[in-house]
Motif scaffolding. Structure first.
Motif, mmCIF file in Angstrom:
data_model
loop_
_atom_site.group_PDB
_atom_site.id
_atom_site.type_symbol
_atom_site.label_atom_id
_atom_site.label_comp_id
_atom_site.label_asym_id
_atom_site.label_seq_id
_atom_site.Cartn_x
_atom_site.Cartn_y
_atom_site.Cartn_z
ATOM 1 N N GLY A 39 0.812 -1.211 0.000
ATOM 2 C CA GLY A 39 0.000 0.000 0.000
ATOM 3 C C GLY A 39 0.846 1.262 0.000
ATOM 4 O O GLY A 39 0.512 2.249 -0.673
ATOM 5 N N VAL A 40 1.965 1.268 0.734
ATOM 6 C CA VAL A 40 2.862 2.424 0.745
ATOM 7 C C VAL A 40 3.419 2.669 -0.654
ATOM 8 O O VAL A 40 3.506 3.806 -1.124
ATOM 9 N N ALA A 41 3.793 1.582 -1.360
ATOM 10 C CA ALA A 41 4.320 1.724 -2.717
ATOM 11 C C ALA A 41 3.245 2.214 -3.686
ATOM 12 O O ALA A 41 3.499 3.063 -4.548
ATOM 13 N N LEU A 42 2.023 1.690 -3.571
ATOM 14 C CA LEU A 42 0.945 2.111 -4.463
ATOM 15 C C LEU A 42 0.528 3.554 -4.192
ATOM 16 O O LEU A 42 0.080 4.261 -5.106
ATOM 17 N N ASN A 43 0.668 3.999 -2.957
ATOM 18 C CA ASN A 43 0.277 5.355 -2.607
ATOM 19 C C ASN A 43 1.141 6.398 -3.307
ATOM 20 O O ASN A 43 0.740 7.569 -3.432
ATOM 21 N N ARG A 53 -5.522 -7.323 14.062
ATOM 22 C CA ARG A 53 -5.081 -7.088 15.434
ATOM 23 C C ARG A 53 -5.066 -5.579 15.717
ATOM 24 O O ARG A 53 -4.697 -4.788 14.839
ATOM 25 N N PRO A 54 -5.459 -5.167 16.921
ATOM 26 C CA PRO A 54 -5.550 -3.723 17.216
ATOM 27 C C PRO A 54 -4.250 -2.970 16.976
ATOM 28 O O PRO A 54 -4.271 -1.827 16.512
ATOM 29 N N GLU A 55 -3.110 -3.596 17.285
ATOM 30 C CA GLU A 55 -1.844 -2.883 17.108
ATOM 31 C C GLU A 55 -1.526 -2.621 15.643
ATOM 32 O O GLU A 55 -0.766 -1.703 15.315
ATOM 33 N N GLU A 56 -2.124 -3.413 14.734
ATOM 34 C CA GLU A 56 -1.873 -3.210 13.314
ATOM 35 C C GLU A 56 -2.548 -1.946 12.791
ATOM 36 O O GLU A 56 -2.099 -1.362 11.788
ATOM 37 N N LEU A 57 -3.608 -1.516 13.442
ATOM 38 C CA LEU A 57 -4.268 -0.274 13.024
ATOM 39 C C LEU A 57 -3.312 0.898 13.141
ATOM 40 O O LEU A 57 -3.264 1.776 12.270
ATOM 41 N N GLY A 58 -2.548 0.926 14.222
ATOM 42 C CA GLY A 58 -1.569 1.992 14.396
ATOM 43 C C GLY A 58 -0.449 1.913 13.389
ATOM 44 O O GLY A 58 0.078 2.947 12.954
ATOM 45 N N ASP A 59 -0.063 0.705 12.981
ATOM 46 C CA ASP A 59 1.002 0.568 11.982
ATOM 47 C C ASP A 59 0.610 1.202 10.658
ATOM 48 O O ASP A 59 1.437 1.836 9.988
ATOM 49 N N THR A 91 -4.360 6.143 5.854
ATOM 50 C CA THR A 91 -5.541 6.243 6.716
ATOM 51 C C THR A 91 -6.597 5.267 6.243
ATOM 52 O O THR A 91 -7.080 5.373 5.104
ATOM 53 N N PRO A 92 -6.976 4.288 7.058
ATOM 54 C CA PRO A 92 -7.972 3.302 6.613
ATOM 55 C C PRO A 92 -9.338 3.935 6.364
ATOM 56 O O PRO A 92 -9.777 4.813 7.108
ATOM 57 N N ALA A 93 -9.984 3.498 5.306
ATOM 58 C CA ALA A 93 -11.367 3.914 5.065
ATOM 59 C C ALA A 93 -12.291 3.262 6.081
ATOM 60 O O ALA A 93 -13.304 3.846 6.474
ATOM 61 N N VAL A 94 -11.949 2.046 6.527
ATOM 62 C CA VAL A 94 -12.678 1.324 7.562
ATOM 63 C C VAL A 94 -11.641 0.627 8.427
ATOM 64 O O VAL A 94 -10.662 0.078 7.910
ATOM 65 N N ALA A 95 -11.843 0.648 9.741
ATOM 66 C CA ALA A 95 -10.911 -0.007 10.658
ATOM 67 C C ALA A 95 -11.708 -0.735 11.732
ATOM 68 O O ALA A 95 -12.287 -0.103 12.615
#
Length: 458
Positions: A296-300, A315-321, A328-332
């Protein structure tokens, strides 16, 4: 015909007297004291202002002898009253009688409260004198407020004056409303109703007339949407359905540039195009979520793509990653959410990607993860990805333990390579892209085949 004497007038409510004075066109009647108001009404009706000054509390002989009903204070009648013979009689026509306060008898003998008309008159009488004399509230508003671009709804019956026409790109907020950023840098508020009605999505170029901000508003507002991406709004809203648009195979390569070895290998050995349908597969701890985020970073970094990360069941910690990576996730939704809520959240973002593609844009959905949704739901979501003929595209890249079927690209990760730190961590035997020559040409497809063979021998 009903008649009123001075005695009756003196015992009538102020609202009744004002009503009579208004019908008799008495100037400035609201400023007169009760006694002056009674005298004026009697004079206007042809009576003698000085006659019949009997006390309201002492009934006359005629009243008692004739068994008549007289009016007490407050308008109640105790007994019938015969026709008075005094010269200061005030006559009411049938039209006047209809305007008098009435009381209806309810079941059980109780008298009803004053009619709505009487209550309204009472409120007017109790209102401050300066309010009555100065007119309606909106007329007393400061001139600068009345002259603003967007007048108050009460003043204009809910209609707004059209101001300047602006054009800009919309950004949808989490509450459903949007902000339109004009070419001059100014911002205009777009209501959630307009966003839904016109099916606006992030990146749409919208134009339309505006109104200036009111006292409680920070930004001017868009009155209506006239054009969307250069086309009339009516045509955009009633265009051909996404499912009915002609579909072609992906032919435009997504050129991925990155220093990450696994992501670089994905871009080279399993090429992705605009409209691809891809799954990053692998067992637990194979690094699927990490690979998707780095992809996703490369596509951005590629211009012209609307990136829509969808994190459901992670996993909750992955949201912060993801946020730390600038995505920024459209849905989390974390892993505590059930499968039905996950599927619904994914469908909403898929619909958003469809609208982008139908209007000529290019959307990329990164979904982590499709696990737990079932084979049917996973295939239905992946089936939305496509390249539209002479139009936009919707690309979907999702993580899953195993391919769902129908993918155009399968990226299989090797857990053994990931856990031992050997990269790229691709399982080349189980990975590949259908018809890679459409994306990289015949020579590129031959080079990919040679590289895959060489890496498999290592």
């Amino acid at each position: 015909m009903t008649v009123l004497t001075r005695e009756v007038l003196e015992q009538s409510s102020l609202a009744d007297l004002h009503a009579l004075a208004g019908e008799l066109a008495v100037d400035g009647f609201r400023k007169l004291r009760r006694e002056q108001l009674v005298d004026t009404i009697v004079e206007r009706r042809g009576g003698d202002a000085s006659a019949d000054t009997r006390s309201a509390d002492a009934p006359s002989a005629d009243d008692e002898g004739q068994g008549g009903r007289r009016r007490r204070r407050g308008g109640r009648r105790d007994e019938e009253r015969s026709e008075p013979t005094s010269t200061d009689v005030v006559s009411l026509t049938d039209e006047d009688e209809d305007d008098r306060p009435r009381r209806r008898r309810r079941r059980g003998g109780d008298e009803s409260a004053e009619s709505p008309r009487d209550e309204r008159r009472g409120r007017e009488d109790r209102a401050p004198r300066e309010d009555r004399d100065r007119g309606p509230r909106e007329d007393r508003a400061p001139r600068e407020d009345r002259d603003r671009g967007g007048r108050d709804d009460r003043d204009r019956g809910g209609r707004d004056e059209e101001g300047v026409t602006v054009e800009g790109v919309v950004a949808i907020g989490q509450n459903g409303s949007a902000m339109l950023k004009a070419q001059d840098g100014s911002e205009v508020y777009v209501s959630a109703g307009q966003v839904r009605r016109c099916e606006l999505v992030d990146g749409d170029t919208v134009s339309g007339p505006t109104r200036t901000a009111r006292r409680s508003e920070r930004y001017p507002s868009l009155i209506r949407v006239e054009t969307i991406n250069g086309a009339p709004a009516d045509e955009a809203a009633t265009g051909t359905r996404f499912e009915e648009l002609a579909v072609v195979r992906p032919t435009e390569l997504l050129a991925i540039e990155t220093q990450d070895p696994t992501v670089a290998a994905i871009g080279w050995l399993t090429p992705l195009g605009r409209g691809s349908r891809a799954v990053i597969a692998g067992p637990h701890a194979a690094g699927k979520s990490e690979a998707l985020r780095r992809l996703g970073v490369a596509l951005n970094a590629i211009d012209g793509l609307e990136l829509l990360p969808v994190l459901v069941g992670v996993r909750p910690e992955e949201l912060g990653d993801w946020k730390d990576s600038g995505l920024t996730p459209a849905v989390a939704l974390d892993l505590s959410v059930g499968p039905d809520a996950r599927a619904k959240a994914i469908d909403e973002v898929v619909d958003r990607g469809r609208r982008i593609a139908a209007r000529g844009g290019h959307a990329v959905l990164l979904i982590d993860t499709l696990d737990g949704l079932g084979e049917g739901a996973a295939r239905r979501i992946l089936a939305a990805a496509r390249k539209l003929q002479d139009g936009g595209s919707l690309t979907i890249v999702a993580t899953r333990e195993a391919p769902a079927g129908g993918e155009s690209t399968v990226i299989r990760l090797d857990a053994a390579l990931t856990t031992t730190g050997r990269f790229p961590a691709l399982d080349l035997a189980a990975s590949g892209t259908l018809r890679p020559e459409l994306l990289v040409g015949e020579e590129g497809a031959a080079a990919i085949a040679a590289a895959r063979q060489e890496l498999q021998q290592v």
